[in-house]
Design a protein around this motif. Structure first.
Motif, PDB file in Angstrom:
ATOM      1  N   LYS A  46       7.184  11.236  -3.722  1.00 57.72           N
ATOM      2  CA  LYS A  46       6.086  10.694  -4.183  1.00 57.72           C
ATOM      3  C   LYS A  46       5.886  10.088  -5.522  1.00 57.72           C
ATOM      4  N   ASP A  89       0.921  -1.102  -0.054  1.00 58.83           N
ATOM      5  CA  ASP A  89      -0.049   0.001   0.032  1.00 58.83           C
ATOM      6  C   ASP A  89       0.854   1.159  -0.069  1.00 58.83           C
ATOM      7  N   GLN A  90       0.153   2.359  -0.440  1.00 52.98           N
ATOM      8  CA  GLN A  90       1.145   3.758  -0.564  1.00 52.98           C
ATOM      9  C   GLN A  90       1.873   4.021   0.552  1.00 52.98           C
ATOM     10  N   THR A  91       1.190   4.034   1.771  1.00 51.78           N
ATOM     11  CA  THR A  91       1.828   4.233   2.995  1.00 51.78           C
ATOM     12  C   THR A  91       3.005   3.479   3.207  1.00 51.78           C
ATOM     13  N   PHE A 144       5.793   4.364   0.958  1.00 47.73           N
ATOM     14  CA  PHE A 144       6.430   5.645   1.365  1.00 47.73           C
ATOM     15  C   PHE A 144       7.371   5.311   2.944  1.00 47.73           C
ATOM     16  N   GLU A 145       6.880   4.550   3.675  1.00 40.00           N
ATOM     17  CA  GLU A 145       7.808   4.334   4.879  1.00 40.00           C
ATOM     18  C   GLU A 145       9.179   3.662   4.604  1.00 40.00           C
TER      19      GLU A 145
END
Length: 85
Positions: free
Chosen positions: A72, A6-8, A11-12
């Motif tokens: 991003k 997932d995007q989160t 990102f992490e």
């Protein structure tokens, strides 16, 4: 391959890797510019991309890497490639 797609989570993972290689104390946010804000050069970016390719079992085409400027951008590209599999 990691199950964290997932995007989160992406990102992490990206932020952790970038922070380890950054030459500044800049806060890593989605709009942070990898080269300009974090002072990460093209050789280091290549190493980062290889690390992320291994982590997500993806292959980032060289021409796609040239379009990546911000965190991003990198997260979106990884998410796109990871979900195709």
């Amino acid at each position: 391959m990691t199950s964290r797609t997932d995007q989160t989570a992406i990102f992490e993972d990206v932020a952790k890797i970038l922070a380890a290689r950054s030459h500044t104390q800049a806060v890593i946010l989605p709009d942070t510019r990898i080269g300009a804000d974090l002072e990460i050069d093209s050789v280091e970016i290549f190493d980062i991309v290889m690390e992320l390719e291994d982590l997500y079992n993806i292959s980032l085409p060289v021409e796609a890497a040239s379009d990546i400027d911000t965190v991003k951008d990198l997260v979106a590209k990884i998410g796109q490639l990871a979900n195709v599999r």
